[in-house]
Design a protein around this motif. Structure first.
Motif, short mmCIF file in Angstrom:
data_model
loop_
_atom_site.label_atom_id
_atom_site.label_comp_id
_atom_site.label_asym_id
_atom_site.label_seq_id
_atom_site.Cartn_x
_atom_site.Cartn_y
_atom_site.Cartn_z
N GLN A 109 -3.05 7.37 1.69
CA GLN A 109 -3.70 6.42 2.58
C GLN A 109 -3.81 5.07 1.87
OE1 GLN A 109 -7.38 7.86 4.19
NE2 GLN A 109 -8.11 5.83 4.77
N LEU A 110 -3.57 3.98 2.60
CA LEU A 110 -3.53 2.65 1.99
C LEU A 110 -4.81 2.34 1.23
CD1 LEU A 110 -1.89 0.09 1.58
CD2 LEU A 110 -2.82 -0.78 3.74
N GLU A 111 -5.95 2.70 1.80
CA GLU A 111 -7.23 2.47 1.14
C GLU A 111 -7.31 3.22 -0.18
OE1 GLU A 111 -12.00 3.29 1.97
OE2 GLU A 111 -10.57 3.38 3.63
N VAL A 112 -6.77 4.44 -0.20
CA VAL A 112 -6.76 5.23 -1.43
C VAL A 112 -5.81 4.62 -2.45
CG1 VAL A 112 -6.24 7.50 -2.41
CG2 VAL A 112 -7.39 7.34 -0.21
N ALA A 113 -4.67 4.13 -1.99
CA ALA A 113 -3.72 3.47 -2.89
C ALA A 113 -4.38 2.27 -3.56
CB ALA A 113 -2.49 3.02 -2.10
N ASP A 114 -5.13 1.49 -2.78
CA ASP A 114 -5.84 0.33 -3.33
C ASP A 114 -6.80 0.76 -4.43
OD1 ASP A 114 -4.53 -1.38 -1.60
OD2 ASP A 114 -6.14 -1.37 -0.10
N ARG A 115 -7.53 1.83 -4.18
CA ARG A 115 -8.52 2.30 -5.15
C ARG A 115 -7.87 2.85 -6.41
NH1 ARG A 115 -12.61 5.51 -1.00
NH2 ARG A 115 -13.52 3.65 -0.03
N MET A 116 -6.79 3.57 -6.25
CA MET A 116 -6.12 4.17 -7.40
C MET A 116 -5.59 3.11 -8.36
SD MET A 116 -4.08 7.34 -5.57
CE MET A 116 -3.36 8.03 -7.07
N ALA A 117 -5.14 1.99 -7.81
CA ALA A 117 -4.53 0.94 -8.63
C ALA A 117 -5.48 -0.21 -8.96
CB ALA A 117 -3.30 0.39 -7.91
N ALA A 118 -6.73 -0.13 -8.50
CA ALA A 118 -7.68 -1.23 -8.69
C ALA A 118 -8.03 -1.43 -10.16
CB ALA A 118 -8.95 -0.97 -7.89
N LYS A 119 -8.37 -2.68 -10.50
CA LYS A 119 -8.73 -3.05 -11.87
C LYS A 119 -10.22 -3.40 -11.93
CE LYS A 119 -4.45 -2.48 -12.86
NZ LYS A 119 -4.04 -1.17 -13.43
#
Length: 273
Positions: free
Chosen positions: A150-160
């Motif tokens: 899920q796009l929201e999960v992708a954002d969280r996984m790669a967040a800094k």
């Protein structure tokens, strides 16, 4: 490759109705699976672990690109049909495929006939992060991965650190690997179309472990730090560790900071103290 017609034909043959419980949204766009395989940066020596192969759309794209493919599927009808689909659609590479009927969250290296070097998968949205973390822990041979989530999960996984979406998934994945987003995926490439957009996340395991600190201890501190995001570290860790102020001082961390401001290295320093 499986197009929309082939996907629906196989589903009808098996009496499959995609279920939300298993997070089943089957990819039926050949261009999307080609994009995923390209973004995975596979070599001919890679042994790929695919979680939730479903009807085999991505599997068929992986077989020519890898040395072997280990597909872990929890649904018996899908697992039983996949080898036949590979023989029918790509007889030249069908022998490269190993299918394991099991819940990915329970997979250990002893369950696999070969040890994978990469994970490439369209992951069920509800278990995407736990699956990746479990497999990175259980399978030390996994050196890289490309997952669709899920796009929201992708954002969280790669967040800094410092980002509003930086949190527990970001830190725990950073313990194992360097992660970055690898592009969006629209809804219309799935059957049935999900109610959310998807995204690709690429990650590469660190060449050497970041620390010898106990992982369970580290992850408990991370969980506590983000349990209530608005709390300072002093307040968040109180009750979880003794002498919070003294501990944070020894670690060189400002107790007035919040969890979202700390890198995985900062959390490691706390755990080591």
């Amino acid at each position: 490759m499986l197009g929309p017609a082939e996907v629906r034909r196989l589903a009808e043959e098996l009496g499959i109705r995609p279920t939300k419980k298993l997070g089943q949204n089957f990819v039926h766009d050949p261009n999307t699976v080609r994009k995923i395989v390209t973004a995975a940066h596979l070599t001919e020596d890679d042994i790929v672990l695919e979680v939730g192969p479903g009807l085999g759309s991505l599997t068929l794209a992986l077989l020519p690109a890898a040395k072997q493919v280990v597909a872990v599927e929890i649904d018996p009808p899908l697992a039983n049909r996949l080898p036949q689909t590979a023989r029918e659609m790509d007889p030249e590479n069908a022998e490269k495929l190993h299918v394991i009927l099991k819940d990915a969250m329970k997979v250990t290296k002893q369950d696999l006939p070969v040890q994978p070097t990469a994970i490439v998968a369209n992951l069920p949205y509800n278990v995407a992060v736990p699956v990746v973390l479990h497999l990175m822990k259980e399978l030390p041979t996994l050196q890289k991965g490309l997952v669709m989530v899920q796009l929201e999960v992708a954002d969280r996984m790669a967040a800094k650190p410092g980002s509003k979406i930086y949190g527990v998934p970001s830190v725990k994945l950073a313990w194992y690997a360097e992660a970055k987003k690898a592009g969006p995926v629209g809804r219309n490439v799935f059957w049935p179309a999900p109610n959310v957009d998807s995204g690709l996340v690429w990650f590469q395991r660190h060449e050497s472990p970041l620390s010898t600190v106990d992982q369970d201890r580290l992850f408990k501190i991370v969980d506590a730090a983000f349990a209530q995001r608005r709390k300072t570290l002093r307040a968040a860790l109180k009750g979880h560790v003794e002498d919070v102020d003294q501990l944070l001082q020894k670690a060189g961390i400002d107790p007035q900071q919040r969890g979202e401001q700390l890198s995985v290295i900062d959390f490691i320093r706390i755990a080591e103290v």
